[in-house]
Design an enzyme around this catalytic site. Sequence first.
Site, PDB file in Angstrom:
ATOM      1  N   ASP A  51       0.852  -1.192   0.000  1.00 28.71           N
ATOM      2  CA  ASP A  51       0.000   0.000   0.000  1.00 28.71           C
ATOM      3  C   ASP A  51       0.886   1.240   0.000  1.00 28.71           C
ATOM      4  O   ASP A  51       1.805   1.333   0.816  1.00 28.71           O
ATOM      5  CB  ASP A  51      -0.865  -0.046   1.270  1.00 28.71           C
ATOM      6  N   ASP A  55      -4.177   3.801   2.852  1.00 32.93           N
ATOM      7  CA  ASP A  55      -5.577   3.442   3.132  1.00 32.93           C
ATOM      8  C   ASP A  55      -5.718   1.990   3.601  1.00 32.93           C
ATOM      9  O   ASP A  55      -6.824   1.486   3.771  1.00 32.93           O
ATOM     10  CB  ASP A  55      -6.474   3.709   1.904  1.00 32.93           C
ATOM     11  N   ASP A  59      -1.982  -1.339  -3.595  1.00 32.63           N
ATOM     12  CA  ASP A  59      -2.363  -0.608  -4.806  1.00 32.63           C
ATOM     13  C   ASP A  59      -1.337  -0.817  -5.922  1.00 32.63           C
ATOM     14  O   ASP A  59      -0.286  -1.422  -5.714  1.00 32.63           O
ATOM     15  CB  ASP A  59      -2.570   0.887  -4.502  1.00 32.63           C
ATOM     16  N   ASP A 128      -6.430 -11.354 -14.693  1.00 30.93           N
ATOM     17  CA  ASP A 128      -7.575 -12.211 -14.397  1.00 30.93           C
ATOM     18  C   ASP A 128      -8.744 -11.750 -15.276  1.00 30.93           C
ATOM     19  O   ASP A 128      -9.010 -10.544 -15.361  1.00 30.93           O
ATOM     20  CB  ASP A 128      -7.956 -12.029 -12.921  1.00 30.93           C
ATOM     21  N   ASP A 230     -11.172 -16.843 -14.932  1.00 26.94           N
ATOM     22  CA  ASP A 230     -11.801 -17.225 -13.673  1.00 26.94           C
ATOM     23  C   ASP A 230     -13.057 -18.073 -13.877  1.00 26.94           C
ATOM     24  O   ASP A 230     -13.926 -17.719 -14.683  1.00 26.94           O
ATOM     25  CB  ASP A 230     -12.191 -15.939 -12.923  1.00 26.94           C
ATOM     26  N   GLU A 284      -9.293 -21.409 -15.123  1.00 27.87           N
ATOM     27  CA  GLU A 284      -9.332 -21.928 -13.754  1.00 27.87           C
ATOM     28  C   GLU A 284     -10.204 -23.172 -13.741  1.00 27.87           C
ATOM     29  O   GLU A 284     -11.364 -23.129 -14.117  1.00 27.87           O
ATOM     30  CB  GLU A 284      -9.937 -20.877 -12.812  1.00 27.87           C
ATOM     31  N   HIS A 351      -4.680 -17.689  -4.222  1.00 29.50           N
ATOM     32  CA  HIS A 351      -5.410 -16.833  -3.281  1.00 29.50           C
ATOM     33  C   HIS A 351      -6.671 -17.505  -2.710  1.00 29.50           C
ATOM     34  O   HIS A 351      -7.399 -16.875  -1.953  1.00 29.50           O
ATOM     35  CB  HIS A 351      -5.798 -15.546  -4.003  1.00 29.50           C
ATOM     36  N   ASP A 352      -6.962 -18.734  -3.109  1.00 30.69           N
ATOM     37  CA  ASP A 352      -8.187 -19.411  -2.674  1.00 30.69           C
ATOM     38  C   ASP A 352      -7.924 -20.562  -1.712  1.00 30.69           C
ATOM     39  O   ASP A 352      -8.854 -21.309  -1.388  1.00 30.69           O
ATOM     40  CB  ASP A 352      -8.918 -19.995  -3.896  1.00 30.69           C
TER      41      ASP A 352
HETATM   42  C1  NOJ Z   1     -12.440 -18.255  -8.413  1.00 32.59           C
HETATM   43  C2  NOJ Z   1     -11.555 -17.206  -7.821  1.00 32.59           C
HETATM   44  O1  NOJ Z   1     -10.250 -17.679  -7.781  1.00 32.59           O
HETATM   45  C3  NOJ Z   1     -12.128 -16.901  -6.469  1.00 32.59           C
HETATM   46  O2  NOJ Z   1     -11.279 -16.085  -5.691  1.00 32.59           O
HETATM   47  C4  NOJ Z   1     -13.468 -16.257  -6.661  1.00 32.59           C
HETATM   48  O3  NOJ Z   1     -14.070 -16.079  -5.400  1.00 32.59           O
HETATM   49  C5  NOJ Z   1     -14.393 -17.132  -7.520  1.00 32.59           C
HETATM   50  N1  NOJ Z   1     -13.729 -17.693  -8.646  1.00 32.59           N
HETATM   51  C6  NOJ Z   1     -15.530 -16.321  -8.038  1.00 32.59           C
HETATM   52  O4  NOJ Z   1     -15.082 -15.403  -8.990  1.00 32.59           O
END
Ligand code: NOJ
Length: 580
Positions: A51, A55, A59, A128, A230, A284, A351-352
């Site tokens: 950042d 904030d 960014d 993405d 995605d 994905e 990130h998931d």
């Molecule tokens: C997959 C993405 O990697 C995830 O972070 C997102 O929540 C879902 N698709 C919905 O877009």
Amino acid sequence: MKKNISWLIILLLVLSAVCCQCPKSDVERSVDRKWWKEAVVYQIYPRSFKDTDGDGVGDLKGIIEKLDYIKSLGIDVIWLNPIYSSPNDDNGYDISDYRNIMAEFGTMEDFDSLLAGMHDRGIKLVMDLVVNHSSDEHEWFRQSRSSRDNPYRDYYHWWSAEKGKPNYRWSFFDENSDAWRYDSTTNAYYLHYFSRKQPDLNWENPQVRQEVYAIMKFWLDKGIDGFRMDAFQFIAKDTTFPAFPEGFEKQVIKYYGMGPHIHDYLKEMHDSVLSKYDVLTVSEGAGSTFEDAHNLVDADRKELSMAYHFEGMDIWNNPENKDLLEFKKVYTRWDSAFADKGWLSIFLANHDVPRMVSKFGNDSPEFRAVSSKMLTTFILTMRGTSYYYNGDEIGMTNIGFDSIGDYRDVAALNEYQRLQRQGGNLDSLVERLKFISRDNCRTPFQWDTTANAGFTTGTPWIQVNPNYKTVNVAVEEGDPNSCLSYFRKMVKLRKESPVLVYGRYEIIDPENKQVYAYSRTLNDEKLLVVLNFSQDTVDFQLPEGMKAEEEISCNLETGGEFINGQITLKPYQASVYRLD
Ligand code: NOJ
């Protein structure tokens, strides 16, 4: 003059004939080389990276500030999670304007500088592309929901309430797990596989597809180098919405993935957009069978570059049950299925999912660094394009919040609400989230030992992991044995070793419960990778006739030599040897 031109043409013809006979290198002869196969992709979660305006949210200027650091890693490509305008119900995966930058992240000028800064340093950018759904605040959806005869009505999936309730569709994020949301404005339900604020776009409408292709061209013409697409396996739907068997959500990919016309759409996308650019494209998810995955990425189909399957992410979600045989089977099975055709991605985090070291390694102070380096070795020595998630290069770990109030992720928060309403066991959910929540890998990047790990001068949008005083870039920069130094070393080794990118993979001692060993072979070159996935000291024996020679890399000071085909591996040791 005419004579001179004829001579010139003859000369050119001779030269081109001679050049065609130039010997090709071994690598060129045996493999179909592509830049995106050889690339190491570094994924940046912009919200948590750096950042610059205080904030508390990362960014684009923050990424620009860190470009020299990123370059120093040796990576080739950045995959940036969504940076488009968004009300942030799902941290940018709910887009309200596909041609604009999220205000918290900066401006289009910032984006242009970022892209130029990356290209100046020889780094490519993959963005993405989130087009299974938009935000409910996108102008298309505002129009679509306003009346049944609005020109945008068919941009989304609507079901008129006069027909009764549509057949059940399960939702990943909805508080009621219901993917149909009733909207009184037009007395109809709309479909949202994810949250209520993420209505699914109707790909069966050719206008929607043209809109998406135009968006893709907009960014590609700015000079970006590809897309991570995605939830793309879900885009095509049977719009009669037939009933699915009870409990279908346990096999949701089978029912939602690879819908009726997905390959027609991909071919159309290829013809109208992708064929005109030299780009990396990755969807994905890869369906539920190898055939599904091949159908997405085999070169002769002219659809996408590589598959990104989730089988590796779907295992080991219970910390008490980490079965290395299962892990080896998954990666070996996928490699065999793609040995001759198609191309895969190799990753252990994004990130998931939880932090790589907390899930697949051992994040205790004693073993964090060594096990993290062992996993880094795996990612950079397997066949397939390596994907590496930001922060893993310094061995960042799960934060494991104790209280639901600390979570920010819509998936965790909505699941909590659902369970609360049903009177379910909330303590056990919080316990589970500590290990599997997506917020574990979304905590701020740990730059140094100053307040908030140097991520922000304000209040971070999500708590910083308290271990930042010891786990951070500044500390690791100065240490030749740090995770960071090791990552750089392994990236360099991969870049210098086509055998690690293209070489044939063969598993060794598949039934070994602690050691994952494999060879990689390309023409005359043969390497051995030995990974001790356990915290024990383990004796490991090579098969008869296999001879390991010089050790070319190790996550310890030295891994030692094989004597008579045998070696004693230290906890989480990862070594690469040349094979005779
Ligand atoms: C997959 C993405 O990697 C995830 O972070 C997102 O929540 C879902 N698709 C919905 O877009």
